[in-house]
Design a protein around this motif. Sequence first.
Motif, PDB file in Angstrom:
ATOM      1  N   VAL A 169       1.031  -1.162  -0.077  1.00  0.00           N
ATOM      2  CA  VAL A 169       0.115  -0.044   0.071  1.00  0.00           C
ATOM      3  C   VAL A 169       0.694   1.321  -0.084  1.00  0.00           C
ATOM      4  CG1 VAL A 169      -1.604   1.161   1.114  1.00  0.00           C
ATOM      5  CG2 VAL A 169      -1.388  -1.298   1.357  1.00  0.00           C
ATOM      6  N   GLY A 170       1.886   1.281   1.025  1.00  0.00           N
ATOM      7  CA  GLY A 170       2.544   2.410   1.175  1.00  0.00           C
ATOM      8  C   GLY A 170       3.468   2.823  -0.314  1.00  0.00           C
ATOM      9  N   GLU A 171       4.150   1.678  -0.740  1.00  0.00           N
ATOM     10  CA  GLU A 171       4.848   1.873  -1.987  1.00  0.00           C
ATOM     11  C   GLU A 171       4.249   2.308  -3.131  1.00  0.00           C
ATOM     12  OE1 GLU A 171       7.566  -1.408  -2.498  1.00  0.00           O
ATOM     13  OE2 GLU A 171       8.697  -0.928  -0.928  1.00  0.00           O
ATOM     14  N   PHE A 172       2.977   1.704  -3.093  1.00  0.00           N
ATOM     15  CA  PHE A 172       2.116   2.110  -4.343  1.00  0.00           C
ATOM     16  C   PHE A 172       1.676   3.483  -4.326  1.00  0.00           C
ATOM     17  CE2 PHE A 172      -2.090   2.294  -6.460  1.00  0.00           C
ATOM     18  CZ  PHE A 172      -1.737   1.707  -7.710  1.00  0.00           C
ATOM     19  N   MET A 173       1.091   3.897  -3.216  1.00  0.00           N
ATOM     20  CA  MET A 173       0.605   5.282  -3.089  1.00  0.00           C
ATOM     21  C   MET A 173       1.864   6.166  -3.162  1.00  0.00           C
ATOM     22  SD  MET A 173      -1.837   5.320   0.146  1.00  0.00           S
ATOM     23  CE  MET A 173      -2.297   6.816  -0.040  1.00  0.00           C
ATOM     24  N   ILE A 174       3.275   6.002  -2.742  1.00  0.00           N
ATOM     25  CA  ILE A 174       4.178   6.883  -3.109  1.00  0.00           C
ATOM     26  C   ILE A 174       4.632   6.888  -4.528  1.00  0.00           C
ATOM     27  CG2 ILE A 174       6.983   6.952  -2.886  1.00  0.00           C
ATOM     28  CD1 ILE A 174       6.321   5.856  -0.168  1.00  0.00           C
ATOM     29  N   ILE A 175       4.506   5.856  -5.447  1.00  0.00           N
ATOM     30  CA  ILE A 175       4.625   5.963  -6.874  1.00  0.00           C
ATOM     31  C   ILE A 175       3.819   6.569  -7.320  1.00  0.00           C
ATOM     32  CG2 ILE A 175       5.105   4.268  -8.780  1.00  0.00           C
ATOM     33  CD1 ILE A 175       6.515   2.512  -7.044  1.00  0.00           C
ATOM     34  N   MET A 176       2.528   6.512  -6.980  1.00  0.00           N
ATOM     35  CA  MET A 176       1.368   7.201  -7.543  1.00  0.00           C
ATOM     36  C   MET A 176       1.677   8.694  -7.331  1.00  0.00           C
ATOM     37  SD  MET A 176      -2.459   5.910  -7.113  1.00  0.00           S
ATOM     38  CE  MET A 176      -2.780   7.088  -5.408  1.00  0.00           C
ATOM     39  N   GLY A 177       1.884   9.006  -6.132  1.00  0.00           N
ATOM     40  CA  GLY A 177       2.129  10.577  -5.864  1.00  0.00           C
ATOM     41  C   GLY A 177       3.350  10.910  -6.586  1.00  0.00           C
ATOM     42  N   THR A 178       4.298  10.189  -6.899  1.00  0.00           N
ATOM     43  CA  THR A 178       5.351  10.766  -7.534  1.00  0.00           C
ATOM     44  C   THR A 178       4.866  11.067  -8.943  1.00  0.00           C
ATOM     45  OG1 THR A 178       6.488   9.186  -6.316  1.00  0.00           O
ATOM     46  CG2 THR A 178       7.929  10.118  -8.071  1.00  0.00           C
TER      47      THR A 178
END
Lengths: 609, 528
Positions: free
Chosen positions: A453-462
């Motif tokens: 979840v965390g990594e996905f959100m970060i990559i999405m945010g990037t």
Amino acid sequence: MSPATLLGMLAVGAVGAAVPRDGTTKTRISLGLVAALSLWLVVSLWSGPAPSAGVADEWPHLLTLLVFGPIVAAVAVLFIPRQSLSILRGFTYAVMGLMLVASLWLLAVPMTPGWHFQTTAEWIPAIGVRYHVAIDGISVWLVVLTTFTTPIAVFSSFGSIKTRIKELCFSFLLLQGAMIGAFVALDLFLFYVFWELMLVPMFIMIGIWGGADKIKAAIKFFLYTMAGSVLMLAAIVYLVWSHQKLTGHLSFDYLALLRVVLPKQAQMLCFWAFSIAFFIKVPMWPVHTWLPDAHVQAPTGGSVILAAVMLKLGTYAYMRFSMGLFPQQAVSFAPNLAGIAILGGIVYAALVAWKQDDIKRLIAYSSVAHLGYIMLGLFGATQAGMQGALLQMINHGISTGMLFMLVGVIYDRRHTREVAEFGGLAKVMPVYATLFVIATMASVGVPGTNGFVGEFMIIMGTYTSEALRAFAGVHTIGAAFGVILAAVYMLSVVQKTFFGPLSNPKNKGLSDISAREGLALSPLVVLVFVIGFFPSLFLDRMKDSVSLLSNHLRDVSGQLVSYTDEHQPKLLPVDSFSPAMLKGAPSFDKPQAEGASARLEPAPVGGTP
Amino acid sequence: MSFDLFLGLSPILVLVVGGSLLMLAEAFSKKAGTPESLEGDAERGPSSETALGSAIALFASAIASVAVWLYGPERLEGLAGLAPYLVLDRFTLFFCFVLALGGALATLLAGGYLPEHKLDRGEFYPLVIFSVVGAMLLAASGDLLSLFVALETMSLGVYCLTGFRRGSSRSAEASVKYFLLGSFAAAILVYGGALLYGATGHTDLAGIRDTVVAIGKGAITPPADASAQVVQAASAARGKLGVFVVGMLLVIVGLAFKVSAVPFHMWTPDAYEGAPTPATTFMAVSVKSAAFAILLRVLLGGFGDAGSMSWSSGWPPVVVALAVLTMTVGNLVAGRQESVKRMLAYSSVAHAGYILVGVAAAAKASADGQASVLFYLLTYTLSTAGAFGALVWCGSRGKEAVSYEDLAGIGKRHPAAAAVFSLFLLSLAGVPPTAGFFGKLYIVKAALGAELYVLSIVLLLNSVLAAYYYLRVMVYMYMREPAAGAPVAVPMKSGYVAAALVLSGVLVVLVGLLPGSSLEMALRAALI
């Protein structure tokens, strides 16, 4: 607490108590207790804050209790005779348990934008230092993470460390108090005090119970962090001095200093002075070199605290102080910093981790890579990215803490951590292998575990970030590449350690994980899946505060481009902030003792006459 | 009138009377037996009552200075008659308190140390007391004549204290070295004073300052059409100004020797190491504080006009250069020492550098800079006296704590001694929330206020360097075990030493947690 919850807790507790095959009554009872408490934690997360709960329900001294409870207890430990081990241990457990329960109260309050559980008191009026603590949706998670992981680290330490228990209890309690203090302090001076205070117990912990090269690692840890923080101190004092020039009032308060706009050059220097201190703590490449040494030499409990909580202080402080005080600089340096986070952190650290022979060193480098993700999410400064970063802070605390504890388990049995010494361990230690694989999956970010979840959100945010400007796409590709690398180095170590033939005869007689070790790990396993499947339990509570911060960043940094002066500091008008953000800021209605005239709003344009 | 005089001078008079009485008591008392009979009962030496008496006298003096402070020296009109030789203002009173406190801690340490190490001779205490008298007079002096007399009063006592361990050649060497170099520095100081007198015709600091301002105005190059007389007068004034600058530099050198600023610090490590530890404590805290008091007074009160304080041609750049050198060299050399006492000696050199930063800041942000120096000296006195005291406590006769190895494992064998030592080391390193941290913070704040940005960064980075060698002591105490058969330090038992440590430990924590009131006092004590 509803009857259904109570029944559920009883049932889960009974199951938990029945699980160990060879446990004593004591371990059965405590395992049952932990299972029941975990259920309670999850249920209380689920029910969400009661709608009626409001400001009236916030007991203002709760944070003071959380900060000074452990510190006072640490001093009290000094007066307990060192021979009475059970009293020392029991006392430490009792204090930490109390803190854990007290911190759950924080979750019962709806995290609306702004500050909660705010307390202020004069401390040193002569230089404008106040005791000012409060939490918002960002720091509440880190406080709970601290109160949650410290007892686990203590519990696992008491299993493996048998010497100088008194010093151990003292260090853990002082460390907990100082870490919570740093998370809740809203006065820069107070923050600095806790930030430095934290170093001493950690230094003791690495230096006394560490591995072969402990002293070098401890001194390196201390000096690296101190070198960063003295620069921060200079920047803090400069900021305070500018504020005094503008308003005639000395104040170290974060909410007062938010309004100060330094001259361009000074703004940049102060941003770097703050940020370097935090980057060292995170740690970001190229100032990460203290971390592998500190982690490898530290005892298991120390490593867990270091990874789970202490590194988060760097990311948290960057989020709170660097981004809050210098929004324009944070945005304008974001593409470059994100590049460093990706190349130096995510990719380089992953490649270095791949080549490590020592499992603990490998996990240490994987920490650098994971924190690279967190920093990337913060640099991107989008709502999704920052929420993901915050969630990833919790996730990293859970998964890496778990990995360090698992490495500690095998080290206690074989006194080595070389990958080459192992192989086929799954045959002799099936439960251990299962737990290790779960932790690995969480660390790599397999869907269904918290890391995903965390990594996905970060990559999405990037990808959607405006702060990263034209580089957002490139950064996203780099970050996604890092996910693959993470799988490569983590899975290769799992493969080499647990599968294949059981070649080394020394591994034949290894016993599987003991009830005590399982007890310490079980709450972490629960959380891996709770966050993995139901991340909104966590995201909902941090949403408002994060959006407040990201709005502040966007609005103020845009405003500052034209507002910043070349030579004179200025004050931002109060209405450029959301009122929630400045709640509880010191008011300068009365002139100070020196008779300095109080000049309030509107901000004098052009600084002091 | 005379009441004013007695009340105003009471911190000094208490000491003079107390010291004389102690000397008489010491002379007429019967020696309580041969040194051999003291074996095993360190408390009962002939000097233990003297130690108590002198500590009481010194504390009384500290209390007297607090009393005068509260009464208000401004209300004591009779004191004006003493000016310019003795200036009894709040500045002096603050220093009287700090000096008496430092002296009291040193005598308490001596009360345990001297009997333990068979140096039990009563003259130690009157020497300390009269040195403190000299130091107080030095802090009070507003004239070059009284300055010199007070400086020598203070120094003579300290020369004797350095050589107190008569049997030890080290101690004798230290004493001779200190005496020779000290006399040399005093000579330089007197020569500088003579030049100042020659240039200005004044020996009092205020007069020097006023005259220099006048000379400086006269020395401005006259316009081309000025009369020959005016041109001649201007060139004469320039000549005088040249003499003044040389005199000023010589006075600064003489005082820099006393505060042990690099490159005039060469005597410090040897003298500190050779002297018995309580005497070292006294030198490190009181002598240094008094020297800084007079340095501030001379620089700000005597040379403190626009001309000699400018950043192009005045003393502030000299002080800045001294500060950078002193901090950096002190810290770098301290890191390489093998003896803890010598390390503490070099660390006190480094601290002198930090204080010089405050002195440089005082040139611009006057009140803040001075207050930071005063406050730092208070915190430095407490932490340094505590650190030397802990070193004294960690050793006993024949089992002294000298090198780092001696301290190995003491955290396990004697946790109280190690914990106290660590507290003072952390305070010296400037880790919050101890007194030492606030001292550094105020100096940095004053330096930033005076726009000395680079200097304050140098100070902060130096404090990281310093943390290394303070931590090293902690590393040995807690994290190393002594090698098999290696000599280890065994802590002594002494109520006096314990009392000194408890007192300074409590104050270090108290000033660290609640620095507000002492800082306000320092601000009120600022000269101008």
